[in-house]
Design an enzyme around this catalytic site. Structure first.
Site, PDB file in Angstrom:
ATOM      1  N   LYS A   1       0.836  -1.213   0.000  1.00  0.00           N
ATOM      2  CA  LYS A   1       0.000   0.000   0.000  1.00  0.00           C
ATOM      3  C   LYS A   1       0.865   1.255   0.000  1.00  0.00           C
ATOM      4  CE  LYS A   1      -1.972  -1.126   3.911  1.00  0.00           C
ATOM      5  NZ  LYS A   1      -1.351  -2.427   4.153  1.00  0.00           N
TER       6      LYS A   1
ATOM      7  N   GLU B   1       1.205   5.544  11.100  1.00  0.00           N
ATOM      8  CA  GLU B   1       2.143   4.631  10.439  1.00  0.00           C
ATOM      9  C   GLU B   1       3.547   4.926  10.956  1.00  0.00           C
ATOM     10  OE1 GLU B   1       1.654   1.991   8.102  1.00  0.00           O
ATOM     11  OE2 GLU B   1      -0.392   2.105   8.847  1.00  0.00           O
ATOM     12  N   ARG B   2       4.546   4.373  10.244  1.00  0.00           N
ATOM     13  CA  ARG B   2       5.907   4.481  10.785  1.00  0.00           C
ATOM     14  C   ARG B   2       6.489   5.878  10.592  1.00  0.00           C
ATOM     15  NH1 ARG B   2       4.708   0.578   7.671  1.00  0.00           N
ATOM     16  NH2 ARG B   2       4.534  -1.516   8.511  1.00  0.00           N
TER      17      ARG B   2
HETATM   18  N1  LIG Z   1       5.503  -2.390  -6.625  1.00  0.00           N
HETATM   19  C1  LIG Z   1       6.386  -3.083  -5.926  1.00  0.00           C
HETATM   20  N2  LIG Z   1       7.515  -3.535  -6.509  1.00  0.00           N
HETATM   21  C2  LIG Z   1       8.403  -4.240  -5.793  1.00  0.00           C
HETATM   22  N3  LIG Z   1       8.276  -4.546  -4.499  1.00  0.00           N
HETATM   23  C3  LIG Z   1       7.182  -4.123  -3.858  1.00  0.00           C
HETATM   24  C4  LIG Z   1       6.176  -3.364  -4.536  1.00  0.00           C
HETATM   25  N4  LIG Z   1       5.203  -3.104  -3.666  1.00  0.00           N
HETATM   26  C5  LIG Z   1       5.568  -3.643  -2.497  1.00  0.00           C
HETATM   27  N5  LIG Z   1       6.750  -4.255  -2.593  1.00  0.00           N
HETATM   28  C6  LIG Z   1       7.436  -4.982  -1.515  1.00  0.00           C
HETATM   29  O1  LIG Z   1       6.550  -5.148  -0.421  1.00  0.00           O
HETATM   30  C7  LIG Z   1       7.077  -4.541   0.760  1.00  0.00           C
HETATM   31  C8  LIG Z   1       5.980  -3.947   1.608  1.00  0.00           C
HETATM   32  O2  LIG Z   1       5.357  -2.861   0.959  1.00  0.00           O
HETATM   33  P1  LIG Z   1       4.652  -1.688   1.760  1.00  0.00           P
HETATM   34  O3  LIG Z   1       5.546  -1.158   2.828  1.00  0.00           O
HETATM   35  O4  LIG Z   1       4.145  -0.750   0.743  1.00  0.00           O
HETATM   36  O5  LIG Z   1       3.466  -2.464   2.422  1.00  0.00           O
HETATM   37  P2  LIG Z   1       2.219  -1.889   3.186  1.00  0.00           P
HETATM   38  O6  LIG Z   1       1.038  -2.507   2.555  1.00  0.00           O
HETATM   39  O7  LIG Z   1       2.284  -0.414   3.258  1.00  0.00           O
HETATM   40  O8  LIG Z   1       2.449  -2.524   4.602  1.00  0.00           O
HETATM   41  P3  LIG Z   1       1.963  -2.016   6.035  1.00  0.00           P
HETATM   42  O9  LIG Z   1       0.545  -2.430   6.185  1.00  0.00           O
HETATM   43  O10 LIG Z   1       2.860  -2.787   6.949  1.00  0.00           O
HETATM   44  O11 LIG Z   1       2.187  -0.535   6.068  1.00  0.00           O
HETATM   45  C9  LIG Z   1       8.046  -3.498   0.233  1.00  0.00           C
HETATM   46  O12 LIG Z   1       9.043  -3.219   1.162  1.00  0.00           O
HETATM   47  C10 LIG Z   1       8.598  -4.159  -1.009  1.00  0.00           C
HETATM   48  O13 LIG Z   1       9.635  -5.044  -0.710  1.00  0.00           O
HETATM   49 MG   LIG Z   2       2.422   0.984   4.806  1.00  0.00          MG
END
Ligand SMILES: Nc1ncnc2c1ncn2[C@@H]1O[C@H](COP(=O)(O)OP(=O)(O)OP(=O)(O)O)[C@@H](O)[C@H]1O
Ligand SMILES: [Mg+2]
Length: 521
Positions: free
Chosen positions: A163, A189-190
């Site tokens: 996300k 968030e962080r």
């Molecule tokens: N488009 C992308 N291309 C390559 N890797 C990706 C991509 N999207 C996500 N990732 C991988 O997934 C990991 C987690 O993504 P992200 O931090 O956006 O998750 P999140 O859904 O925001 O998680 P949270 O709920 O913990 O905040 C990233 O650090 C990366 O390694």
């Molecule tokens: Mg996130």
């Protein structure tokens, strides 16, 4: 602590009890109204918002700061007004906390007004709707779930499915082109992500049209609960007073609901379904309804929504869905297959995807893509049980097209260059549609699937190897692990026989999944 102007009224109260963030205060002469902000502690560093009047003498409030050091009997001062946010031209390019204090270590604000963060949504008569597409440069979004200018889009997904990455990529692609103001609101968030974003925006030179407001996960629930209101107050200023379009980015709206749940629990209200606060719907709609378009300007908003335990029937997710004009659903399965952005096209939707708005060609193509992907999804079970060769030729063609479409709809991101080693790509809607159309017309059926993986426009696939003799190992043509060519597996899929199933344990795994899994191995 409170950077904002306060009207000092000589009413002092005394702390009666402190339970975590909940503070009861006795006022003898005058009872502060609901939402009044009170200050306590040596330098007024403890800020409390009144949420209930218990009786003629007592109020109960929630602290927006840590309550360390607060003791019974301590004096509490009524500031005589609600929580306020700074507005004005000067807030541009700055970073704030929930109280409107600047947190970017730059000079203090000099010429700003302070407005209450509690404001009513615009009345129905002042609202306007337009149906214009907001291009993101991300193929799968622009083709299948186009965003609306002045609409609200949600990025739904469980933990770690991408996300924040997708939201950051959208900021990267849009903030430069967007002539209005962008406001980023970080809720719960962080802190690290906030700092990184600030640095990236500064380096990209787009900070001068941007404002950032943070109430991150280290802050008390009261602060996380109010930070969204503070950001919206600034957005409303730019919409109503400066008549500019605003792009409001929120990571993460679920944390707002969660903060409301904590506040409600601390205030002693009975929990409702799954422990959520009984007032969740009201709180969320008070905030979401303020994100509206009026005759003076539009607020386009993109919100990340954390989905607890990947359960899309969770009340928080369900309530949020109902406010949005486009829902982009990220799936863990796709993320594990390496198909980034991990958007599930069959679960995501946008109200803009109608022929009147996007045009007949785009609509027709989007429908055909969805149909192809849906047929493939249905065939997966049969492929898992009987193998690909049991399918009719027509079905096999559908599978080949769908798998090529899935690969083509992946895209390298500018913001993930450090993970993938691939340069980011911005793809115009025209190129994205053109690519999908040519895949659906089988122009690329002789190409390896990997030729379409993580590329920008379709022409980049030209020049990549076509399907070679089976002995030739497919070469990973990039450093990225994710790219470890899926083709040998594709061939093995084609040759797979039911006997090979026991390998995968009691539950037969779809063969195609193995093919896809090689992306991440
Ligand atoms: N488009 C992308 N291309 C390559 N890797 C990706 C991509 N999207 C996500 N990732 C991988 O997934 C990991 C987690 O993504 P992200 O931090 O956006 O998750 P999140 O859904 O925001 O998680 P949270 O709920 O913990 O905040 C990233 O650090 C990366 O390694
Ligand atoms: Mg996130």
């Amino acid at each position: 602590m409170l950077g904002q102007e306060t009207v000092k009224v000589p009413f002092l109260g005394a702390v009666v009890s402190v339970r975590g963030s909940v503070v009861d205060i006795r006022f003898d002469e005058h009872l502060p109204p609901i939402y009044s902000v009170l200050c306590a502690g040596g330098e007024g560093q403890i800020v409390i918002e009144v949420l209930a009047q218990l009786d003629a003498r007592h109020v109960r409030g929630i602290a927006l700061t840590p309550t360390q050091g607060l003791a019974r009997g301590m004096a509490v001062e009524d500031t005589g007004g609600p929580l306020k946010a700074p507005v004005g031209k000067e807030v541009l390019s700055r970073m704030f906390d929930v109280f409107g204090n600047v947190i970017d270590r730059e000079a203090a604000l000099s010429d700003v007004q302070w407005r209450s963060v509690h404001r009513a949504p615009p009345p129905l008569a002042r609202r306007s709707t337009k149906s214009e597409i907001f291009e993101t440069g991300i193929k799968v979004i622009d083709v299948l779930m186009p965003l609306e200018r002045g609409g609200k889009a949600g990025l739904f997904g469980g933990a770690g499915v991408g996300k924040t990455v997708l939201l950051t990529e959208m900021i990267h692609n849009m903030v430069g082109q967007h002539e209005g103001v962008s406001i980023f609101c970080g809720i719960g968030e962080r802190c690290r992500e906030g700092e990184e974003l600030y640095r990236d925006m500064k380096a990209a030179g787009v900070l001068r049209n941007m404002v950032m407001v943070f109430g991150q996960m280290n802050e008390p629930p009261g602060a996380r609960f109010r930070v969204g209101h503070a950001a919206l107050t600034m957005a409303e200023y730019f919409r109503d007073d400066e008549h500019r379009d605003v792009l409001l980015l929120v990571d993460n709206i679920f944390r707002f609901i969660q903060a409301g749940m904590e506040v409600s629990g601390l205030m002693g209200q009975m929990p409702s379904r799954l422990g959520y606060q009984p007032t969740m719907g009201t709180e969320l709609s008070r905030l979401e309804e303020r994100i509206a378009n009026t005759d003076t300007g539009a607020i386009t908003s993109i919100q990340a929504v954390y989905v607890p335990a990947d359960d899309f029937t969770d009340p928080a997710a369900v309530h949020t869905f109902s406010h949005l004009s486009a829902s982009i659903v990220l799936s863990r399965k796709r993320a594990s297959e390496g198909l980034f952005p991990a958007i599930d096209p069959l679960q995501s939707n946008s109200k803009m995807a109608t022929p009147d708005i996007v045009g007949a060609r785009h609509y027709g193509l989007a429908q055909e893509i969805r149909r192809t992907l849906a047929q493939y999804a249905e065939l997966k079970d049969i492929i898992a049980m009987l193998g690909l060769e049991q399918l009719s030729q027509e079905d096999r063609n559908v599978v080949a097209r769908a798998r090529r479409l899935e690969r083509f709809l992946t895209q390298p991101f500018f913001t993930t260059k450090q993970f993938t080693g691939l340069e980011g790509k911005l793809v115009s809607l025209e190129d994205a549609l053109d690519g999908c159309e040519r895949i659906l017309r089988d122009e690329f059926k002789d190409y390896q699937e990997s030729a379409l993986y993580m590329i920008g426009a379709i022409d980049e696939a030209k020049g990549k190897p076509k399907v070679g003799p089976p002995a030739a190992p497919a070469e990973p043509d990039s450093k990225t692990e994710a790219k470890a060519a899926p083709d040998p597996a594709v061939k093995s899929t084609a040759k797979s026989t039911p006997e090979s199933h026991p390998k995968s344990g009691t539950k037969p795994q779809p063969k195609v999944e193995h093919a896809a899994d090689t992306h991440e191995s």
